[in-house]
Design an enzyme around this catalytic site. Structure first.
Site, mmCIF file in Angstrom:
data_model
loop_
_atom_site.group_PDB
_atom_site.id
_atom_site.type_symbol
_atom_site.label_atom_id
_atom_site.label_comp_id
_atom_site.label_asym_id
_atom_site.label_seq_id
_atom_site.Cartn_x
_atom_site.Cartn_y
_atom_site.Cartn_z
ATOM 1 N N ARG A 73 8.238 64.041 37.648
ATOM 2 C CA ARG A 73 9.021 64.774 36.832
ATOM 3 C C ARG A 73 8.283 66.231 36.409
ATOM 4 N NH1 ARG A 73 11.148 60.903 32.578
ATOM 5 N NH2 ARG A 73 9.429 59.776 32.891
ATOM 6 N N LYS A 91 23.139 69.714 31.051
ATOM 7 C CA LYS A 91 22.178 69.335 29.912
ATOM 8 C C LYS A 91 21.280 70.242 29.803
ATOM 9 C CE LYS A 91 18.840 66.427 30.936
ATOM 10 N NZ LYS A 91 18.131 64.971 31.241
#
Ligand code: R5P
Length: 305
Positions: A104, A201
């Site tokens: 990530r 988001k």
């Protein structure tokens, strides 16, 4: 497992500490001739690792099996086992890591940040000849080849997740909580033959996320099924569950590929009002209900020829 696989050299699974059960389960889906070596491990009083392999590795295809969901204490064992296997005359050394960590941090989001995905990829690429994993978090990288210099195979969890939904959820409606989940949500919905939507988001911090429901339409009479690749702090799922509930939808089913569930994550998500939380067995967790090991074994076989 039925297979046309014919081993010309011995195949030996070498579990990293903590991955013994995973290696034994995986062996059950590989040809009967596959051996599982024992690995003894302990820490010296100062914290350094001691490892001892019980098994013959000469001229073998060695497959290191690792649970890398807590990568920092685990990673050096990978290097030690891979080096040992080569010193003992292994022909090739591969790594099966159902969860591939450090994917990530794929950009320098703030000045001074280390891009750990690249460094971790370089580390693994220097240790083993090939890598098989399940749905790595590919967002800014199009494929693992951008950062891994070894052969890699990615096992998609979408087919088994879609099969689970088809068997357990009536009139599903797949929802991806953010743009990064779009790839999984769209594919799972396609395979399950149901509609899907992807929400928006914004992450303000590790445990601070905001989700907008603006793209959600035509949900009448359907059960929402939230799909994400990773459940870590579970704030993404939790906020999405709360938003769907506040919009008057039935309690959603939450499905994650990798069940990291850090800290209070499981409790927070349970309190939000999910109907059920189910994950793939890439990270051992009480929510594991979707088996990816047969698909993982099928991806390994061609690399052993
Ligand atoms: C990132 O965008 C991933 O796809 C997941 O949404 C994220 O890793 C989930 O993290 P958390 O559970 O901490 O919200």
């Amino acid at each position: 497992m039925e297979s046309a696989f014919t081993a010309v050299t011995p195949v030996v699974l070498l579990p990293m500490p903590g991955a013994e059960a995973l290696a034994a389960q995986l062996a059950g889906y590989l040809p009967a001739s596959t051996l599982c070596a024992g690995v003894e491990s302990r820490r010296f009083p100062d914290g350094e690792s001691w490892l001892r392999v019980l098994g013959e590795l000469r001229d073998a295809q060695v497959v290191i099996v690792g649970n890398l969901y807590q990568p920092d204490p685990q990673a050096l064992s990978l290097l030690y086992l891979a080096d040992y296997a080569r010193e003992m005359g292994a022909l090739r050394v591969g790594l099966v890591a159902p969860y591939l960590p450090y994917m990530r941090q794929d950009a320098r989001f703030h000045p001074g940040e280390a891009i750990t995905s690249r460094s971790f990829a370089r580390f693994v690429s220097s240790a083993v000849d090939w890598l098989v994993t399940v749905d790595p978090h590919l967002h800014r990288y199009a494929s693992l080849d951008e950062i891994y210099t070894i052969s890699t195979r990615v096992v998609p969890a979408a087919p088994v997740m879609a099969a689970w939904i088809a068997a357990h959820v009536e009139r599903p409606f797949v929802v991806g909580p953010d743009s990064e989940s779009a790839q999984w949500a769209a594919e799972v919905a396609r395979l399950a033959g149901c509609p899907h939507a992807v929400l928006e988001k914004q992450r303000h911090g590790d445990r601070d996320v905001e989700i907008s429901l603006s793209h959600l339409t035509d949900t009448e009479g359907r059960t929402p099924v939230l799909i994400d690749d990773i459940i870590s702090s579970a704030r993404t799922m939790t906020v999405a569950v709360r938003m769907l509930r506040a919009a008057g939808l039935p309690p959603p089913v939450c499905i994650g590929v990798h069940a990291l569930f850090a800290g209070d994550a499981a409790g927070v998500l349970a309190e939000a009002g999910a109907a059920r939380v189910v994950t793939c067995n890439t990270v051992p967790h009480a929510s594991n209900g979707i088996d990816v090991l047969p698909a993982l074994a099928s991806a390994i076989l061609p690399l052993l020829r």
